[in-house]
Design a protein around this motif. Structure first.
Motif, short mmCIF file in Angstrom:
data_model
loop_
_atom_site.label_atom_id
_atom_site.label_comp_id
_atom_site.label_asym_id
_atom_site.label_seq_id
_atom_site.Cartn_x
_atom_site.Cartn_y
_atom_site.Cartn_z
N GLY A 70 -25.70 17.14 11.49
CA GLY A 70 -24.46 16.50 11.91
C GLY A 70 -24.53 14.99 11.96
N ILE A 71 -25.67 14.41 11.61
CA ILE A 71 -25.84 12.97 11.65
C ILE A 71 -26.14 12.47 10.24
N SER A 72 -25.43 11.43 9.84
CA SER A 72 -25.71 10.83 8.54
C SER A 72 -26.81 9.79 8.71
N LEU A 73 -27.98 10.09 8.18
CA LEU A 73 -29.08 9.13 8.30
C LEU A 73 -28.77 7.85 7.53
N ALA A 74 -28.02 7.97 6.44
CA ALA A 74 -27.62 6.79 5.68
C ALA A 74 -26.72 5.90 6.52
N ASP A 75 -25.74 6.50 7.22
CA ASP A 75 -24.85 5.71 8.09
C ASP A 75 -25.62 5.05 9.22
N GLU A 76 -26.59 5.76 9.78
CA GLU A 76 -27.41 5.17 10.85
C GLU A 76 -28.22 3.98 10.34
N LEU A 77 -28.77 4.11 9.14
CA LEU A 77 -29.54 3.02 8.56
C LEU A 77 -28.66 1.81 8.29
N ILE A 78 -27.48 2.04 7.75
CA ILE A 78 -26.54 0.94 7.50
C ILE A 78 -26.17 0.25 8.80
N GLN A 79 -25.90 1.02 9.82
CA GLN A 79 -25.54 0.46 11.13
C GLN A 79 -26.71 -0.35 11.70
N GLU A 80 -27.92 0.16 11.56
CA GLU A 80 -29.10 -0.53 12.03
C GLU A 80 -29.28 -1.87 11.29
N ARG A 81 -29.12 -1.85 9.98
CA ARG A 81 -29.26 -3.07 9.18
C ARG A 81 -28.19 -4.11 9.54
N ARG A 82 -26.98 -3.65 9.78
CA ARG A 82 -25.91 -4.58 10.19
C ARG A 82 -26.25 -5.22 11.54
N GLY A 83 -26.79 -4.43 12.45
CA GLY A 83 -27.20 -4.96 13.74
C GLY A 83 -28.29 -5.99 13.60
#
Length: 87
Positions: A70-83
Protein backbone atom coordinates in the motif's frame (compact mmCIF):
# COMPACT_ATOMS: atom_id res chain seq x y z
CA UNK A 1 4.91 -17.42 -21.63
CA UNK A 2 4.15 -19.34 -18.42
CA UNK A 3 7.08 -21.17 -16.84
CA UNK A 4 5.27 -24.52 -17.13
CA UNK A 5 4.65 -24.27 -20.88
CA UNK A 6 6.77 -26.10 -23.41
CA UNK A 7 9.59 -23.96 -24.91
CA UNK A 8 8.85 -22.65 -28.38
CA UNK A 9 11.52 -22.79 -31.06
CA UNK A 10 11.56 -20.87 -34.33
CA UNK A 11 14.33 -20.31 -36.82
CA UNK A 12 15.18 -16.66 -37.50
CA UNK A 13 17.84 -15.12 -39.70
CA UNK A 14 20.56 -12.69 -38.69
CA UNK A 15 20.55 -9.70 -41.06
CA UNK A 16 23.64 -8.15 -42.64
CA UNK A 17 23.63 -5.36 -40.03
CA UNK A 18 23.18 -7.87 -37.18
CA UNK A 19 19.42 -7.26 -36.99
CA UNK A 20 17.03 -9.93 -35.78
CA UNK A 21 13.35 -9.96 -36.64
CA UNK A 22 11.11 -11.64 -34.11
CA UNK A 23 8.25 -13.60 -35.69
CA UNK A 24 4.83 -12.00 -35.39
CA UNK A 25 3.51 -14.93 -33.33
CA UNK A 26 6.21 -14.36 -30.69
CA UNK A 27 5.69 -10.55 -30.65
CA UNK A 28 1.94 -11.08 -30.29
CA UNK A 29 2.33 -13.73 -27.56
CA UNK A 30 4.57 -11.41 -25.51
CA UNK A 31 2.60 -8.26 -26.41
CA UNK A 32 5.77 -6.58 -27.73
CA UNK A 33 5.33 -3.21 -29.39
CA UNK A 34 7.59 -1.48 -31.96
CA UNK A 35 10.35 0.47 -30.20
CA UNK A 36 10.03 -1.53 -26.98
CA UNK A 37 13.29 -2.01 -25.08
CA UNK A 38 14.57 -5.57 -24.75
CA UNK A 39 17.39 -7.02 -22.64
CA UNK A 40 19.70 -9.54 -24.33
CA UNK A 41 21.56 -11.84 -21.93
CA UNK A 42 24.37 -14.17 -22.97
CA UNK A 43 24.03 -17.27 -20.80
CA UNK A 44 27.13 -19.22 -19.60
CA UNK A 45 26.21 -22.10 -21.93
CA UNK A 46 26.34 -19.78 -24.96
CA UNK A 47 22.57 -19.47 -25.36
CA UNK A 48 20.84 -16.09 -25.59
CA UNK A 49 17.93 -14.93 -23.48
CA UNK A 50 15.79 -12.05 -24.71
CA UNK A 51 13.58 -10.34 -22.12
CA UNK A 52 11.22 -7.38 -22.36
CA UNK A 53 12.45 -4.55 -20.12
CA UNK A 54 8.80 -3.65 -19.39
CA UNK A 55 8.02 -7.19 -18.23
CA UNK A 56 11.21 -7.41 -16.18
CA UNK A 57 10.32 -4.15 -14.38
CA UNK A 58 6.80 -5.46 -13.69
CA UNK A 59 8.26 -8.67 -12.26
CA UNK A 60 10.70 -6.76 -10.04
CA UNK A 61 7.93 -4.53 -8.76
CA UNK A 62 6.01 -7.67 -7.81
CA UNK A 63 8.98 -9.00 -5.83
CA UNK A 64 9.05 -5.92 -3.59
CA UNK A 65 5.30 -5.38 -3.17
CA UNK A 66 5.25 -7.26 0.17
CA UNK A 67 7.98 -5.06 1.69
CA UNK A 68 5.72 -2.02 1.90
CA UNK A 69 2.14 -2.98 0.98
CA UNK A 70 0.00 0.00 0.00
CA UNK A 71 3.01 2.32 0.00
CA UNK A 72 4.72 3.62 -3.11
CA UNK A 73 8.44 3.42 -2.42
CA UNK A 74 9.04 5.64 -5.46
CA UNK A 75 6.74 8.34 -4.03
CA UNK A 76 8.49 8.11 -0.66
CA UNK A 77 11.89 8.50 -2.31
CA UNK A 78 10.71 11.52 -4.31
CA UNK A 79 9.29 13.09 -1.16
CA UNK A 80 12.53 12.41 0.71
CA UNK A 81 14.62 13.97 -2.08
CA UNK A 82 12.39 17.06 -2.18
CA UNK A 83 12.83 17.45 1.57
CA UNK A 84 16.60 17.20 1.22
CA UNK A 85 16.68 19.82 -1.54
CA UNK A 86 14.66 22.28 0.59
CA UNK A 87 17.03 21.96 3.55
Amino acid sequence: MPATSKPQQQTIELGEQGNLVLPESIRHHLNLQPGEKLILTLEPDGSLRLTSLRIQIQNLQGIYKDIAPGISLADELIQERRGESQS
